[in-house]
Design an enzyme around this catalytic site. Structure first.
Site, PDB file in Angstrom:
ATOM      1  N   ASP A  34      62.618  31.067  26.774  1.00 49.46           N
ATOM      2  CA  ASP A  34      61.796  31.534  25.572  1.00 49.46           C
ATOM      3  C   ASP A  34      62.571  31.794  24.410  1.00 49.46           C
ATOM      4  OD1 ASP A  34      59.625  31.499  27.211  1.00 49.46           O
ATOM      5  OD2 ASP A  34      59.255  33.909  26.871  1.00 49.46           O
ATOM      6  N   GLN A  36      65.371  30.360  23.713  1.00 45.78           N
ATOM      7  CA  GLN A  36      65.947  29.108  23.383  1.00 45.78           C
ATOM      8  C   GLN A  36      64.861  28.514  22.578  1.00 45.78           C
ATOM      9  OE1 GLN A  36      66.966  27.603  27.307  1.00 45.78           O
ATOM     10  NE2 GLN A  36      69.000  26.792  26.314  1.00 45.78           N
ATOM     11  N   TYR A  37      63.670  28.613  23.041  1.00 44.96           N
ATOM     12  CA  TYR A  37      62.580  28.005  22.291  1.00 44.96           C
ATOM     13  C   TYR A  37      62.581  28.694  20.757  1.00 44.96           C
ATOM     14  CZ  TYR A  37      57.568  26.785  21.172  1.00 44.96           C
ATOM     15  OH  TYR A  37      56.509  26.444  20.631  1.00 44.96           O
ATOM     16  N   ASP A  38      62.549  29.990  20.853  1.00 46.03           N
ATOM     17  CA  ASP A  38      62.387  30.790  19.724  1.00 46.03           C
ATOM     18  C   ASP A  38      63.323  30.446  18.704  1.00 46.03           C
ATOM     19  OD1 ASP A  38      60.128  31.912  20.397  1.00 46.03           O
ATOM     20  OD2 ASP A  38      61.053  33.773  20.978  1.00 46.03           O
ATOM     21  N   GLU A 121      35.335  17.999  39.617  1.00 50.44           N
ATOM     22  CA  GLU A 121      36.582  19.076  38.989  1.00 50.44           C
ATOM     23  C   GLU A 121      35.992  20.150  38.681  1.00 50.44           C
ATOM     24  OE1 GLU A 121      37.440  17.681  35.169  1.00 50.44           O
ATOM     25  OE2 GLU A 121      35.684  17.264  34.390  1.00 50.44           O
ATOM     26  N   LYS A 123      34.595  23.818  37.152  1.00 50.14           N
ATOM     27  CA  LYS A 123      33.764  24.025  35.861  1.00 50.14           C
ATOM     28  C   LYS A 123      34.490  25.451  35.398  1.00 50.14           C
ATOM     29  CE  LYS A 123      29.023  24.564  34.394  1.00 50.14           C
ATOM     30  NZ  LYS A 123      29.391  25.951  33.515  1.00 50.14           N
ATOM     31  N   ASP A 125      35.030  28.444  33.140  1.00 50.29           N
ATOM     32  CA  ASP A 125      34.218  29.587  32.616  1.00 50.29           C
ATOM     33  C   ASP A 125      34.758  30.161  31.136  1.00 50.29           C
ATOM     34  OD1 ASP A 125      31.890  31.177  32.231  1.00 50.29           O
ATOM     35  OD2 ASP A 125      32.677  32.439  33.968  1.00 50.29           O
ATOM     36  N   ARG A 144      30.946  24.905  20.249  1.00 48.97           N
ATOM     37  CA  ARG A 144      29.612  24.145  20.639  1.00 48.97           C
ATOM     38  C   ARG A 144      28.559  24.519  19.918  1.00 48.97           C
ATOM     39  NH1 ARG A 144      25.373  24.340  24.129  1.00 48.97           N
ATOM     40  NH2 ARG A 144      24.704  22.535  25.208  1.00 48.97           N
ATOM     41  N   GLU A 181      37.413  23.151  27.415  1.00 48.91           N
ATOM     42  CA  GLU A 181      37.031  24.742  27.474  1.00 48.91           C
ATOM     43  C   GLU A 181      38.431  25.434  27.057  1.00 48.91           C
ATOM     44  OE1 GLU A 181      33.972  24.441  28.694  1.00 48.91           O
ATOM     45  OE2 GLU A 181      33.463  26.576  29.344  1.00 48.91           O
ATOM     46  N   TYR A 231      41.780  23.452  28.350  1.00 45.56           N
ATOM     47  CA  TYR A 231      41.535  22.264  29.444  1.00 45.56           C
ATOM     48  C   TYR A 231      40.803  21.144  28.912  1.00 45.56           C
ATOM     49  CZ  TYR A 231      44.354  25.399  32.389  1.00 45.56           C
ATOM     50  OH  TYR A 231      45.251  26.398  33.031  1.00 45.56           O
ATOM     51  N   LYS A 299      30.864  14.253  38.420  1.00 47.67           N
ATOM     52  CA  LYS A 299      30.428  13.127  37.532  1.00 47.67           C
ATOM     53  C   LYS A 299      30.627  11.767  38.111  1.00 47.67           C
ATOM     54  CE  LYS A 299      32.271  15.941  33.704  1.00 47.67           C
ATOM     55  NZ  LYS A 299      33.419  16.392  32.815  1.00 47.67           N
ATOM     56  N   LYS A 323      26.780  25.240  40.876  1.00 43.27           N
ATOM     57  CA  LYS A 323      27.123  26.560  40.475  1.00 43.27           C
ATOM     58  C   LYS A 323      27.543  27.385  41.897  1.00 43.27           C
ATOM     59  CE  LYS A 323      26.662  28.233  36.713  1.00 43.27           C
ATOM     60  NZ  LYS A 323      25.697  28.024  35.476  1.00 43.27           N
ATOM     61  N   CYS A 417      33.121  70.631  45.343  1.00 44.71           N
ATOM     62  CA  CYS A 417      32.984  69.877  46.363  1.00 44.71           C
ATOM     63  C   CYS A 417      31.551  69.566  46.891  1.00 44.71           C
ATOM     64  CB  CYS A 417      34.074  69.819  47.272  1.00 44.71           C
ATOM     65  SG  CYS A 417      33.754  68.393  48.660  1.00 44.71           S
ATOM     66  N   CYS A 420      31.747  70.334  50.674  1.00 43.81           N
ATOM     67  CA  CYS A 420      32.074  71.725  51.303  1.00 43.81           C
ATOM     68  C   CYS A 420      32.153  72.867  50.351  1.00 43.81           C
ATOM     69  CB  CYS A 420      33.261  71.571  52.092  1.00 43.81           C
ATOM     70  SG  CYS A 420      34.738  71.595  50.930  1.00 43.81           S
ATOM     71  N   CYS A 435      39.046  67.417  46.111  1.00 40.32           N
ATOM     72  CA  CYS A 435      38.466  68.755  46.639  1.00 40.32           C
ATOM     73  C   CYS A 435      39.426  69.467  47.271  1.00 40.32           C
ATOM     74  CB  CYS A 435      37.475  68.123  47.854  1.00 40.32           C
ATOM     75  SG  CYS A 435      37.090  69.333  48.979  1.00 40.32           S
ATOM     76  N   CYS A 441      37.227  70.629  54.814  1.00 42.69           N
ATOM     77  CA  CYS A 441      35.763  69.948  54.205  1.00 42.69           C
ATOM     78  C   CYS A 441      35.478  68.894  55.187  1.00 42.69           C
ATOM     79  CB  CYS A 441      36.499  69.292  53.016  1.00 42.69           C
ATOM     80  SG  CYS A 441      35.260  68.090  52.224  1.00 42.69           S
TER      81      CYS A 441
END
Ligand code: IVH
Length: 691
Positions: A34, A36-38, A121, A123, A125, A144, A181, A231, A299, A323, A417, A420, A435, A441
């Protein structure tokens, strides 16, 4: 005019960063740290600050989030975003396949007896999004909406690092709308909620709501901080001089090559049998997936056949969503009961109008504790969202405020309680009330007895919840020792207990006298002492007497025993009542000692030294077992490893030497891969053990 060296460097940085984004977010296999990326991004920002005229839309600096909007613009989709028909059981899938097959045969596109080929594949959510690329460059992202018109969320979309700002690869279309999605991984969701809670902000109900809330932010800087993912599963408008693919699966691979993440689980299968096979396979690993799914999408694979089948009203005939049983459902909260646990913890439990969720009918669900109820603002009479996922106990997530009746009752904690009537206390820093009655008890006695008799403790078959309750209620068992004083005659006098089952129980109780020390320690129900700790204590101290006399330092010398556990153990053995019971148990024939290899002393032995037949390959190494093994149960494999001198723990950390992964291994296997811990399969383990 030739580009200056600096400008060339900037262009190269763009390419390099894009490749890292792809490796990290799409392939989940980062190639640099991270930090190096930064530093690459910092370099881009520095050059761009000098030369703002060079900034291109695909620059990583353009992901940082723009100025907040006052509202989203409405956009009409170039190609409508339709929905899928749903199937809920095998019959629905058979009918779907038959309809499609009949239609294709009538058009002579499928031969008699030929099965349709499908792409199956996940679905996802999350939220459906349309991404518009012109000449390979991202120009717009829309929700959408109602399928015809959506909202322009381009600024927010640009902050999602798994969405390429520029398409990569060859044959980039003139216009390509990618559909897919936006969602949040479960791990990111939990982190976000923890942060929200710290700030005193209401947590999100589930990853889907969190993703929706994060995407529909007018301030794209907020979206950026939320770690959303995308995705791809389809496309809208497509203008290309070449055909990209002939099949749905081929198109997905094209999308992947353009730089998108696609369903990690997918298969090209034939006919209903292939579809149902895939469905069952995913259902079994649903809980272990990094994100929520609510089903499988099928599909027809060949695009030409898709076209021949066409659409009916607003859904394609060539696709179906199969589903899963919903993991979240709404139902009425009829009341809140208080349950008293083995350690006296008072847990509020929701009494629900029965509801079918996660594949079973649920009537009770945990509400955790009073703070949770207040934080979620759950009231009796509310319609609530109940969740049951996998084998996790059902819980109440949130009330549906729109459906709240005027007379909904806020929850008030009991004053004493409920079983008891002893006073209750809530220690500083703890979320639960307890309790104070201890074994006075009845509820705590019942729960302690159930625990002591359970499989991983004394393993007394036939002593379940109902019988434990009866034995305590009739005052036949006031302490664990009383269990060993029961007679067949007294047991046979209980309701629904014949002489046969009474004798079976007596036999099971007798058998339990051969319990191993580790299981015996676990059976005592000492707070914070779970199975693993009990085993460590057993191997370390070798007897109950040695454990009971151990100083705090000696206790803490055992791995994974910290101050809290040490204190709890000492507290337990300091209690006169407990000493008495252990003494009585010993007299009644229950005094297990740790079985050691002959010649090894029982004092202060480390795991490795107490191994019954040490094996150099595993001696002193730490193992975690996960997934289903086929030759052994996990407990059996753990026992073998321990006998060979290895340590077996339950969670994967940097200290873990090996993870043994069986079938359907989930999060522990992923964690091992993240940490670079060596993963063995069962055969490799056998080889290691020389078996
Ligand atoms: S294909 C013509 N594939 O499910 C419809 N949809 O009712 C094309 N979804 O809102 C949709 N995962 O957002 C398709 N692998 C997948 C999907 C998927 C989730 C959502 C989609 C849409 C709804 C369809």
């Amino acid at each position: 005019m030739a580009m200056s060296e600096l400008q060339q460097e900037l262009e190269q940085l763009y390419q390099e960063i894009m490749a890292h984004d792809y490796a990290y977010h799409v392939k989940d296999a980062p190639t640099i740290s991270d930090a190096q990326y930064d530093s690459l991004v910092q370099r881009v920002l520095a050059i761009e600050a000098e030369h703002p005229e060079w900034i291109k839309p695909e620059s990583p600096s353009q992901r940082v989030g723009a100025a907040p909007l006052t509202m989203f613009e409405t956009v009409t989709h170039a190609v409508p975003m339709l929905s899928l028909n749903n199937g809920f059981n095998d019959g629905d899938i058979v009918a779907f396949n038959r309809r499609a097959s009949d239609r294709l045969r009538a058009q002579h596109l499928l031969m008699a007896g030929e099965e349709i080929e499908y792409l199956a594949e996940l679905k996802f959510d999350g939220l459906a999004i349309n991404l518009r690329y012109e000449k390979g460059r991202l120009i717009q992202g829309t929700t959408r909406g109602d399928g015809m018109q959506g909202e322009d969320v381009t600024e927010n979309i640009r902050t999602i690092r798994s969405i390429p700002l520029m398409l990569t690869g060859d044959e980039i279309p003139e216009v390509l709308e990618v559909r897919g999605e936006v969602l949040m991984h479960k791990a990111d969701f939990h982190k976000l909620n923890e942060a929200q809670e710290k700030l005193g902000i209401k947590p999100f109900v589930n990853p889907r709501n969190a993703a929706a809330g994060s995407l529909r932010q007018l301030d794209s800087k907020v979206t950026r901080s939320r770690h959303l993912r995308f995705y791809a599963y389809g496309w809208g408008q497509l203008e290309s001089t070449v055909a990209l693919a002939q099949t749905q699966s081929g198109m997905l691979e094209r999308l992947r090559d353009f730089g998108f993440a696609i369903s990690p689980e997918r298969a090209v299968v034939k006919g209903v049998a292939g579809l149902l096979d895939f469905y069952q396979g995913i259902e079994a690993k649903r809980a272990a997936l990094p994100f929520d799914i609510d089903g499988i999408v099928y599909k027809v694979n060949r695009l030409a056949l898709q076209e021949a089948l066409g659409f009916v009203s607003r859904a394609p005939r060539f696709a179906l969503a199969h589903k899963f049983p919903a993991e979240e459902m709404q139902t009425l909260l009829e009341g809140i009961d208080i349950q008293v646990g083995r350690t006296g913890a008072l847990t509020p439990v929701a009494r629900l109008k029965p509801v079918f969720v996660g594949g079973v009918t649920v009537t009770n669900a945990t509400l955790h504790n009073e703070d949770e109820i207040r934080r979620k603002d759950i009231r009796i009479g509310d319609t609530v969202i109940v969740r049951r996922a996998g084998d996790v106990i059902p819980e109440v997530l949130a009330p549906v405020l729109d459906l709240r009746p005027e007379d909904a009752q806020p929850f008030t904690m009991v004053q004493a309680c409920p079983v008891c009537h002893s006073s209750i206390e809530r220690l500083p820093g703890e979320a639960v009330w307890r309790c104070t009655g201890g074994l006075f008890c009845r509820a705590q006695r019942v729960q302690s007895l159930i625990h002591a008799a359970s499989r991983k403790a004394l393993d007394i078959e036939g002593l379940g919840d109902k019988l434990a309750e009866l034995l305590v209620e009739k005052e036949m068992v006031k302490s664990l020792a009383d269990l060993y004083r029961l007679t067949a005659a007294s047991v046979a006098s209980l309701e629904r207990m014949g002489p046969k089952s009474a004798q079976n129980l007596m036999d099971a109780i007798e058998k339990s006298k051969g319990v191993k020390l580790a299981n015996f320690i676990y059976a005592l129900g000492i707070r914070h002492v779970g199975e693993t700790t009990a085993r460590d204590l057993a191997t370390h101290f070798g007897s109950i007497t040695a454990l009971a006399q151990a100083s705090r330092e000696e206790l803490q010398a055992v791995e994974d025993v910290g101050p809290a556990i040490a204190e709890s153990i000492q507290h337990f053995f300091a209690e006169e009542h407990n000493q008495q019971v252990i003494h009585e148990l010993a007299e009644l024939g229950l005094n297990p000692v740790y079985e050691l290899r002959s010649g090894v002393a029982a004092t202060g032995t480390a795991d490795a030294a107490s191994a019954s037949s040490p094996n150099q390959a595993v001696l002193g190494k730490t193992f975690v077992l996960t997934g289903a093994l086929s030759h052994w149960t996990r407990d059996e494999a753990a026992e073998l490893l321990r006998q060979a001198g290895a340590k077996v723990t339950s969670s994967v950390s940097k200290k873990t030497d090996y993870v043994v992964a069986g079938a359907d291994a989930g999060s522990k296997l992923r964690r091992a891969e993240e940490l670079g811990v060596t993963v063995l399969d069962e055969d490799a383990l056998k080889a290691l053990l020389g078996l």
